[in-house]
Scaffold this motif. Structure first.
Motif, PDB file in Angstrom:
ATOM      1  N   PHE A 115       0.857  -1.174   0.000  1.00  0.00           N
ATOM      2  CA  PHE A 115       0.000   0.000   0.000  1.00  0.00           C
ATOM      3  C   PHE A 115       0.901   1.234   0.000  1.00  0.00           C
ATOM      4  O   PHE A 115       1.645   1.453   0.954  1.00  0.00           O
ATOM      5  CB  PHE A 115      -0.910  -0.009   1.227  1.00  0.00           C
ATOM      6  CG  PHE A 115      -1.825  -1.199   1.241  1.00  0.00           C
ATOM      7  CD1 PHE A 115      -2.575  -1.523   0.107  1.00  0.00           C
ATOM      8  CD2 PHE A 115      -1.946  -1.997   2.362  1.00  0.00           C
ATOM      9  CE1 PHE A 115      -3.412  -2.624   0.107  1.00  0.00           C
ATOM     10  CE2 PHE A 115      -2.787  -3.102   2.363  1.00  0.00           C
ATOM     11  CZ  PHE A 115      -3.522  -3.409   1.237  1.00  0.00           C
ATOM     12  N   HIS A 117       0.458   4.310   0.524  1.00  0.00           N
ATOM     13  CA  HIS A 117       0.262   5.378   1.502  1.00  0.00           C
ATOM     14  C   HIS A 117       0.683   4.955   2.896  1.00  0.00           C
ATOM     15  O   HIS A 117       0.581   5.728   3.836  1.00  0.00           O
ATOM     16  CB  HIS A 117      -1.195   5.829   1.517  1.00  0.00           C
ATOM     17  CG  HIS A 117      -2.166   4.737   1.878  1.00  0.00           C
ATOM     18  ND1 HIS A 117      -2.311   3.597   1.125  1.00  0.00           N
ATOM     19  CD2 HIS A 117      -3.020   4.608   2.905  1.00  0.00           C
ATOM     20  CE1 HIS A 117      -3.235   2.826   1.680  1.00  0.00           C
ATOM     21  NE2 HIS A 117      -3.681   3.407   2.767  1.00  0.00           N
ATOM     22  N   LEU A 130      -5.315  -6.324  12.075  1.00  0.00           N
ATOM     23  CA  LEU A 130      -6.645  -6.911  11.902  1.00  0.00           C
ATOM     24  C   LEU A 130      -6.903  -7.957  12.977  1.00  0.00           C
ATOM     25  O   LEU A 130      -8.031  -8.175  13.402  1.00  0.00           O
ATOM     26  CB  LEU A 130      -6.768  -7.554  10.518  1.00  0.00           C
ATOM     27  CG  LEU A 130      -6.851  -6.583   9.329  1.00  0.00           C
ATOM     28  CD1 LEU A 130      -6.704  -7.334   8.015  1.00  0.00           C
ATOM     29  CD2 LEU A 130      -8.165  -5.822   9.350  1.00  0.00           C
TER      30      LEU A 130
ATOM     31  N   LEU B 108      -4.304  -3.707  -5.530  1.00  0.00           N
ATOM     32  CA  LEU B 108      -4.192  -3.318  -4.120  1.00  0.00           C
ATOM     33  C   LEU B 108      -5.462  -3.694  -3.371  1.00  0.00           C
ATOM     34  O   LEU B 108      -5.421  -4.144  -2.230  1.00  0.00           O
ATOM     35  CB  LEU B 108      -3.949  -1.813  -3.994  1.00  0.00           C
ATOM     36  CG  LEU B 108      -2.597  -1.309  -4.491  1.00  0.00           C
ATOM     37  CD1 LEU B 108      -2.490   0.190  -4.309  1.00  0.00           C
ATOM     38  CD2 LEU B 108      -1.470  -2.007  -3.750  1.00  0.00           C
ATOM     39  N   SER B 111      -5.416  -7.351  -2.944  1.00  0.00           N
ATOM     40  CA  SER B 111      -4.436  -7.652  -1.924  1.00  0.00           C
ATOM     41  C   SER B 111      -5.018  -7.401  -0.528  1.00  0.00           C
ATOM     42  O   SER B 111      -4.831  -8.201   0.397  1.00  0.00           O
ATOM     43  CB  SER B 111      -3.218  -6.771  -2.199  1.00  0.00           C
ATOM     44  OG  SER B 111      -2.216  -6.992  -1.292  1.00  0.00           O
ATOM     45  N   ALA B 112      -5.754  -6.303  -0.388  1.00  0.00           N
ATOM     46  CA  ALA B 112      -6.385  -5.982   0.897  1.00  0.00           C
ATOM     47  C   ALA B 112      -7.394  -7.071   1.278  1.00  0.00           C
ATOM     48  O   ALA B 112      -7.395  -7.569   2.406  1.00  0.00           O
ATOM     49  CB  ALA B 112      -7.078  -4.628   0.827  1.00  0.00           C
ATOM     50  N   MET B 117      -9.114  -8.056   4.949  1.00  0.00           N
ATOM     51  CA  MET B 117      -9.861  -6.825   5.226  1.00  0.00           C
ATOM     52  C   MET B 117     -11.248  -6.983   4.617  1.00  0.00           C
ATOM     53  O   MET B 117     -11.373  -7.403   3.473  1.00  0.00           O
ATOM     54  CB  MET B 117      -9.186  -5.629   4.534  1.00  0.00           C
ATOM     55  CG  MET B 117      -7.996  -5.091   5.244  1.00  0.00           C
ATOM     56  SD  MET B 117      -7.590  -3.470   4.552  1.00  0.00           S
ATOM     57  CE  MET B 117      -5.870  -3.358   4.974  1.00  0.00           C
ATOM     58  N   ALA B 121     -13.335  -2.049   5.749  1.00  0.00           N
ATOM     59  CA  ALA B 121     -11.937  -1.763   6.079  1.00  0.00           C
ATOM     60  C   ALA B 121     -11.160  -1.432   4.818  1.00  0.00           C
ATOM     61  O   ALA B 121     -10.304  -0.540   4.819  1.00  0.00           O
ATOM     62  CB  ALA B 121     -11.312  -2.960   6.789  1.00  0.00           C
ATOM     63  N   ARG B 125      -9.399   2.048   4.827  1.00  0.00           N
ATOM     64  CA  ARG B 125      -7.959   2.005   5.046  1.00  0.00           C
ATOM     65  C   ARG B 125      -7.160   2.020   3.758  1.00  0.00           C
ATOM     66  O   ARG B 125      -5.964   2.299   3.771  1.00  0.00           O
ATOM     67  CB  ARG B 125      -7.595   0.728   5.807  1.00  0.00           C
ATOM     68  CG  ARG B 125      -8.061   0.795   7.217  1.00  0.00           C
ATOM     69  CD  ARG B 125      -7.298  -0.172   8.049  1.00  0.00           C
ATOM     70  NE  ARG B 125      -8.054  -0.515   9.217  1.00  0.00           N
ATOM     71  CZ  ARG B 125      -7.763  -1.556   9.958  1.00  0.00           C
ATOM     72  NH1 ARG B 125      -6.778  -2.343   9.622  1.00  0.00           N
ATOM     73  NH2 ARG B 125      -8.462  -1.818  11.028  1.00  0.00           N
ATOM     74  N   VAL B 126      -7.788   1.647   2.660  1.00  0.00           N
ATOM     75  CA  VAL B 126      -7.027   1.573   1.413  1.00  0.00           C
ATOM     76  C   VAL B 126      -7.598   2.510   0.344  1.00  0.00           C
ATOM     77  O   VAL B 126      -6.915   3.408  -0.136  1.00  0.00           O
ATOM     78  CB  VAL B 126      -6.980   0.127   0.877  1.00  0.00           C
ATOM     79  CG1 VAL B 126      -6.202   0.065  -0.432  1.00  0.00           C
ATOM     80  CG2 VAL B 126      -6.349  -0.797   1.904  1.00  0.00           C
ATOM     81  N   PRO B 129      -8.023   6.522   1.522  1.00  0.00           N
ATOM     82  CA  PRO B 129      -6.744   7.225   1.668  1.00  0.00           C
ATOM     83  C   PRO B 129      -6.013   7.409   0.334  1.00  0.00           C
ATOM     84  O   PRO B 129      -5.370   8.422   0.121  1.00  0.00           O
ATOM     85  CB  PRO B 129      -5.937   6.311   2.598  1.00  0.00           C
ATOM     86  CG  PRO B 129      -6.940   5.523   3.335  1.00  0.00           C
ATOM     87  CD  PRO B 129      -8.118   5.349   2.422  1.00  0.00           C
ATOM     88  N   LEU B 130      -6.135   6.415  -0.549  1.00  0.00           N
ATOM     89  CA  LEU B 130      -5.444   6.531  -1.828  1.00  0.00           C
ATOM     90  C   LEU B 130      -6.142   7.525  -2.753  1.00  0.00           C
ATOM     91  O   LEU B 130      -5.508   8.190  -3.562  1.00  0.00           O
ATOM     92  CB  LEU B 130      -5.339   5.156  -2.507  1.00  0.00           C
ATOM     93  CG  LEU B 130      -4.334   4.203  -1.870  1.00  0.00           C
ATOM     94  CD1 LEU B 130      -4.401   2.830  -2.519  1.00  0.00           C
ATOM     95  CD2 LEU B 130      -2.921   4.762  -2.002  1.00  0.00           C
TER      96      LEU B 130
END
Lengths: 416, 213
Positions: A115, A117, A130, B108, B111-112, B117, B121, B125-126, B129-130
């Protein structure tokens, strides 16, 4: 020829750990797994049954579209199978909450897919967070994993992915997959996005990590050489995820089950044997070594006594830092390395890798390191060619023995 | 002009405060609406062209006309002004939020999910923010635009500096007409620049260093 069950693919019980008590992986079992996408006539995966023993690396290879990635993603239910069962350590994957399941199965994909960020530490701690680990345990784990993948925690912990090279990103990706210590790790073309030298190093590192951890690793690749190098077993798939052959690399190279496998493994399987032999299988030579800071005069005397033109310079933890010609030593009183990018081979590297490196080295040989980059010795052409000759001879003897046993047909195919 | 300002300091300051307050509240509500819509839109792909068309066409509706349409529905005053400003403020943010969320690499997201997730989430969280730098750019555009629209909303007796402008226009030729219109207009411009600077600072504070341009 659709499904060949090799003799080694016999079902053993749940605790099929191959004689090693340190195995932290568990068995994986696929039974009649079928995946049919709506609107498609042929299933993408047509009744795949497979047993993956605990603590082994199994490589899924096959042409694109053969269903290898689909099969992999069904294990952590990123793709839901249409029918059939998949169990991890004897437990049906559909029996538990999908998010819970995935938190206990490592997942590593091409380029690491970090990620952007989040910092390195935050990326690695995604799954621990998690799982609601406390922050102290998480940060200790992050440092431990960075050490494991050969990145200095103090230096890299707070960096962002874009501040890392491709190889470093991939290392962090592997660390992230290992974060919560899952028994099973799935990898989808993990080293596809890096240059060949970095790829080779990453493969070596994965092997040495695996030697320590003994997880059950399922790895998809399109590169048969990578499969031969990394795999304890290789699963070669045809369209519809039909098993063409499932066996050890040695067995597949020696006796391809059918024409498809033979084609896929490719010509020059004697050369492929080079990917089967590890540097640790050959005799290493031990040239003169010196430690950083040692007096040049003493080192020179030692080298001349041994008849060496160059010395391997080690740091205080016996890690190679340079390989210096005697004339390069002359300048100073004490030994100081002049380069900072000495290339080394892990002892788990294949002879193929070793040849690559020797060809580019001015020394015509390559430095070999072991656990934690500790110096082991040097491998040279004589050692490699000697090993090839010995292997050839063994194969020839084997062939002769088989011929007398009346099984020559199988071997002819393998040697062609 | 200084005399004009000096005499009405308190009134101008109050108008300026109300103007900013109207715009910030409207933009805040607009951001929430736009992000929620964008999340829905990116989940149901066929809606994307619809959202793009709406956000493009919405901006072509003259704000005067929209205010005229709103008065019979919500009446004259602050409510109409708020609804109108919020409506316009939503459009650029919606457009950017859709683009921003679409721009998040699908690998991504996978992947999360692959790490366990859940959808929420992954969003918080991904994906958000991106997409945030792009969304924030939309918020800046939107805020600038809203400053102007809020001035026009004074026509339906909305709060803010627009009142000064309309007073000036109504008394054209009168003693303080020009002063009134100028102070109103310049006030809007200065406040807009100040708020933009604050939003820039907000970006510095909220956009991760890892994705900052």
């Amino acid at each position: 020829m659709s499904t060949t069950t090799p003799p080694s693919n016999t079902r053993a019980g749940g605790t099929d750990a191959p004689g090693n008590p340190d195995v932290s992986g568990v068995d994986l079992e696929l039974v009649d797994v079928l995946k049919r996408y709506p609107g498609q006539k042929k299933p993408a995966v047509d009744g795949l049954s497979l047993h993956i023993p605990a603590g082994e690396i199994v490589m899924f290879v096959g042409p694109s579209g053969c269903g290898k990635t689909t099969s992999l993603k069904m294990i952590n239910r990123l793709i839901e199978p249409t029918s059939g069962t998949i169990s991890i350590g004897g437990e049906d994957v559909r029996g538990r909450n999908v998010d819970q399941l995935r938190r206990h199965v490592g997942y590593v994909i091409q380029g690491g897919s970090l990620f952007p960020h989040l910092t390195v530490a935050q990326n690695i701690s995604v799954v621990p967070r998690l799982l609601k680990w406390d922050s102290r345990r998480t940060s200790e784990r992050v440092d431990e994993l960075l050490e494991l993948v050969s990145l200095d925690p103090a230096k890299y912990r707070d960096r962002y992915p874009r501040e890392l090279s491709g190889g470093q990103q991939q290392r962090v990706g592997v660390a992230r997959g290992l974060a919560a210590d899952p028994p099973v790790i799935l990898m989808d073309e993990p080293f596809g996005a890096v240059d060949p030298i970095t790829r080779q190093r990453l493969q070596d590192e994965l092997l040495s990590i695996q030697e320590e951890l003994r997880k059950t690793i399922v790895c998809v690749t399109h590169d048969i050489d990578e499969a031969v190098k990394l795999g304890d077993r290789i699963l070669i798939l045809q369209e519809g995820a039909q098993i063409a052959q499932y066996d050890t690399p040695e067995a597949i190279l020696a006796a391809p089950a059918n024409a498809f496998v033979e084609d896929f493994v490719g010509a020059g399987s004697t050369l492929k044997q080079l990917s089967l032999s590890r540097v640790s299988d050959v005799e290493l030579v031990h040239p003169t070594t010196a430690t950083v800071g040692e007096r040049v005069a003493e080192v020179r005397a030692r080298a001349e006594a041994n008849g060496d033109q160059a010395v391997v310079v080690l740091d205080e933890r016996r890690r190679p830092v340079d390989w210096m010609w005697l004339r390069e030593l002359a300048a100073a009183d004490t030994v100081r390395p002049v380069r900072d990018d000495v290339l080394t081979l892990d002892r788990r590297a294949t002879l193929n890798d070793a040849l690559d490196m020797m060809l580019t080295s001015t020394h015509g040989a390559a430095i070999v390191t072991g656990r934690r980059d500790e110096y082991l010795g040097v491998v040279n052409f004589t050692a490699v060619t000697g090993h090839i000759q010995a292997t050839e001879q063994q194969l020839a003897e084997g062939r002769a023995a088989d011929a007398t046993a009346g099984r020559d047909d199988a071997w002819e195919g393998g040697g062609a | 002009m200084w005399e004009f300002i000096d005499e009405r300091k308190a009134q101008i300051a109050f108008s300026a405060y109300q103007h900013v307050s109207l715009v910030l509240q409207a933009v805040l509500v607009a951001t929430v609406i736009a992000v929620v819509l964008a999340v829905v839109v990116t989940r149901f792909r066929p809606l994307e062209p619809v959202a793009n068309a709406v956000s493009a066409m919405g901006l072509t509706i003259p704000s005067f006309a929209l205010l005229g349409l709103l008065v019979p529905l919500v009446g004259i005053g602050v409510a109409s002004a708020f609804v109108a400003v919020t409506f316009y403020a939503t459009l650029p943010i919606l457009r950017n939020a859709v683009v921003g969320l679409q721009g998040v690499d699908a690998r991504l997201v996978e992947s999360a999910h692959g790490m366990g997730m859940n959808t929420l989430a992954t969003l918080t969280r991904v994906r958000l923010p991106l997409a945030w730098p792009v969304i924030l750019a939309g918020i800046r555009v939107s805020t600038q635009m809203s400053m102007g629209i809020a001035a026009i909303a004074a026509y339906v007796l909305g709060p803010g500096l627009g009142q000064l402008i309309y007073t000036g226009l109504a008394q054209i030729g009168g003693a303080n007409a020009l002063n009134s219109a100028l102070v109103g207009t310049l006030g809007v411009v200065i406040l807009a620049l100040a708020i933009d600077a604050l939003l820039l600072l907000l970006g510095r504070l909220t956009i991760s260093k890892g994705i900052r341009a």
